[in-house]
Design a protein around this motif. Structure first.
Motif, PDB file in Angstrom:
ATOM      1  N   TRP A   1       0.061  15.419  -1.876  1.00 10.39           N
ATOM      2  CA  TRP A   1      -0.799  14.159  -0.741  1.00 10.39           C
ATOM      3  C   TRP A   1      -2.778  14.993  -1.560  1.00 10.39           C
ATOM      4  O   TRP A   1      -2.995  13.993  -2.029  1.00 10.39           O
ATOM      5  CB  TRP A   1      -1.192  14.644  -0.097  1.00 10.39           C
ATOM      6  CG  TRP A   1      -1.161  15.556   0.989  1.00 10.39           C
ATOM      7  CD1 TRP A   1      -2.654  16.013   1.190  1.00 10.39           C
ATOM      8  CD2 TRP A   1      -0.338  16.312   1.519  1.00 10.39           C
ATOM      9  NE1 TRP A   1      -2.794  17.397   1.937  1.00 10.39           N
ATOM     10  CE2 TRP A   1      -0.963  17.798   1.897  1.00 10.39           C
ATOM     11  CE3 TRP A   1       0.798  16.843   1.452  1.00 10.39           C
ATOM     12  CZ2 TRP A   1      -0.777  18.617   2.553  1.00 10.39           C
ATOM     13  CZ3 TRP A   1       1.078  17.664   1.569  1.00 10.39           C
ATOM     14  CH2 TRP A   1       0.479  18.749   2.497  1.00 10.39           C
TER      15      TRP A   1
ATOM     16  N   GLY B   1      -4.598  15.100  -5.029  1.00 14.46           N
ATOM     17  CA  GLY B   1      -5.374  14.223  -6.159  1.00 14.46           C
ATOM     18  C   GLY B   1      -5.210  15.836  -7.261  1.00 14.46           C
ATOM     19  O   GLY B   1      -5.423  16.617  -7.298  1.00 14.46           O
TER      20      GLY B   1
ATOM     21  N   THR C   1       2.000   6.856  -6.879  1.00 16.16           N
ATOM     22  CA  THR C   1       1.187   7.373  -7.039  1.00 16.16           C
ATOM     23  C   THR C   1       1.346   9.113  -6.917  1.00 16.16           C
ATOM     24  O   THR C   1       0.944   9.566  -8.008  1.00 16.16           O
ATOM     25  CB  THR C   1       0.072   7.322  -6.158  1.00 16.16           C
ATOM     26  OG1 THR C   1      -0.384   6.022  -6.202  1.00 16.16           O
ATOM     27  CG2 THR C   1      -1.316   8.133  -7.161  1.00 16.16           C
TER      28      THR C   1
ATOM     29  N   THR D   1       0.915  -0.808   0.020  1.00 18.61           N
ATOM     30  CA  THR D   1       0.194   0.098   0.415  1.00 18.61           C
ATOM     31  C   THR D   1       1.061   0.953  -0.056  1.00 18.61           C
ATOM     32  O   THR D   1       0.454   2.505  -0.918  1.00 18.61           O
ATOM     33  CB  THR D   1      -0.787  -0.073   1.250  1.00 18.61           C
ATOM     34  OG1 THR D   1      -1.345  -1.306   1.166  1.00 18.61           O
ATOM     35  CG2 THR D   1      -1.663   1.225   0.964  1.00 18.61           C
TER      36      THR D   1
ATOM     37  N   ASP E   1       2.629   1.497  -3.742  1.00 18.22           N
ATOM     38  CA  ASP E   1       1.303   2.561  -4.676  1.00 18.22           C
ATOM     39  C   ASP E   1       1.192   3.704  -3.909  1.00 18.22           C
ATOM     40  O   ASP E   1       1.470   4.253  -4.909  1.00 18.22           O
ATOM     41  CB  ASP E   1       0.181   1.392  -4.444  1.00 18.22           C
ATOM     42  CG  ASP E   1      -0.655   1.532  -5.290  1.00 18.22           C
ATOM     43  OD1 ASP E   1      -0.010   1.780  -6.511  1.00 18.22           O
ATOM     44  OD2 ASP E   1      -1.566   2.029  -4.895  1.00 18.22           O
ATOM     45  N   LEU E   2       0.981   4.387  -3.108  1.00 18.64           N
ATOM     46  CA  LEU E   2       1.429   5.305  -2.639  1.00 18.64           C
ATOM     47  C   LEU E   2       2.142   6.327  -3.210  1.00 18.64           C
ATOM     48  O   LEU E   2       1.847   7.154  -3.567  1.00 18.64           O
ATOM     49  CB  LEU E   2       0.843   6.115  -0.864  1.00 18.64           C
ATOM     50  CG  LEU E   2       0.966   7.272  -1.017  1.00 18.64           C
ATOM     51  CD1 LEU E   2      -0.682   7.881  -1.661  1.00 18.64           C
ATOM     52  CD2 LEU E   2       0.158   6.930   0.791  1.00 18.64           C
TER      53      LEU E   2
ATOM     54  N   GLU F   1       3.278   9.973  -9.775  1.00 20.04           N
ATOM     55  CA  GLU F   1       3.479  10.273 -11.500  1.00 20.04           C
ATOM     56  C   GLU F   1       2.617  10.916 -11.202  1.00 20.04           C
ATOM     57  O   GLU F   1       2.503  11.626 -12.124  1.00 20.04           O
ATOM     58  CB  GLU F   1       2.498   9.084 -11.278  1.00 20.04           C
ATOM     59  CG  GLU F   1       1.598   8.426 -12.339  1.00 20.04           C
ATOM     60  CD  GLU F   1       2.392   8.944 -13.854  1.00 20.04           C
ATOM     61  OE1 GLU F   1       2.250   9.475 -14.838  1.00 20.04           O
ATOM     62  OE2 GLU F   1       3.456   8.921 -14.057  1.00 20.04           O
ATOM     63  N   ARG F   2       2.062  11.972  -9.784  1.00 19.71           N
ATOM     64  CA  ARG F   2       1.294  13.331  -9.673  1.00 19.71           C
ATOM     65  C   ARG F   2       2.304  13.984 -10.089  1.00 19.71           C
ATOM     66  O   ARG F   2       2.012  15.301 -11.266  1.00 19.71           O
ATOM     67  CB  ARG F   2       0.925  13.177  -8.685  1.00 19.71           C
ATOM     68  CG  ARG F   2      -0.614  12.641  -8.340  1.00 19.71           C
ATOM     69  CD  ARG F   2      -1.665  13.134  -7.499  1.00 19.71           C
ATOM     70  NE  ARG F   2      -2.330  12.505  -6.951  1.00 19.71           N
ATOM     71  CZ  ARG F   2      -3.220  11.822  -5.360  1.00 19.71           C
ATOM     72  NH1 ARG F   2      -2.001  12.503  -4.869  1.00 19.71           N
ATOM     73  NH2 ARG F   2      -4.038  11.095  -5.999  1.00 19.71           N
TER      74      ARG F   2
END
Length: 83
Positions: A81, A83, A43, A36, A39-40, A46-47
């Motif tokens: 943090w 999105g 993410t 987890t 994965d965070l 990628e952002r």
């Protein structure tokens, strides 16, 4: 043929012959937490990559995708943090 400890899959929740629970139970919970977090992390990275690419676009390309420079500025200044 009866399964033994050697032939059971590592994810099996059956108890061993001596009644002890396999060590994989605790490891699987910790493993989920680890993945987890990984994965965070991906993410967030990628952002960051996408926001930098958006910032690098010129006015013509922004107009082509229907985004204003002020919207780009708002997106780029968001904390990692969000999105």
């Amino acid at each position: 043929m009866r399964p033994t400890d050697m032939t059971r899959s590592p994810g099996s929740f059956a108890t061993a012959a001596n009644g002890d629970a396999p060590a994989t139970r605790g490891a699987s919970v910790g493993g989920r937490a680890f993945w987890t977090v990984v994965d965070l992390l991906f993410t967030v990275l990628e952002r960051r990559k996408q926001r930098r690419a958006l910032m690098a676009l010129d006015e013509h390309l922004l107009k082509d995708i229907g985004v204003s420079r002020s919207e780009v500025e708002q997106e780029v200044t968001k904390p990692f943090w969000r999105g």
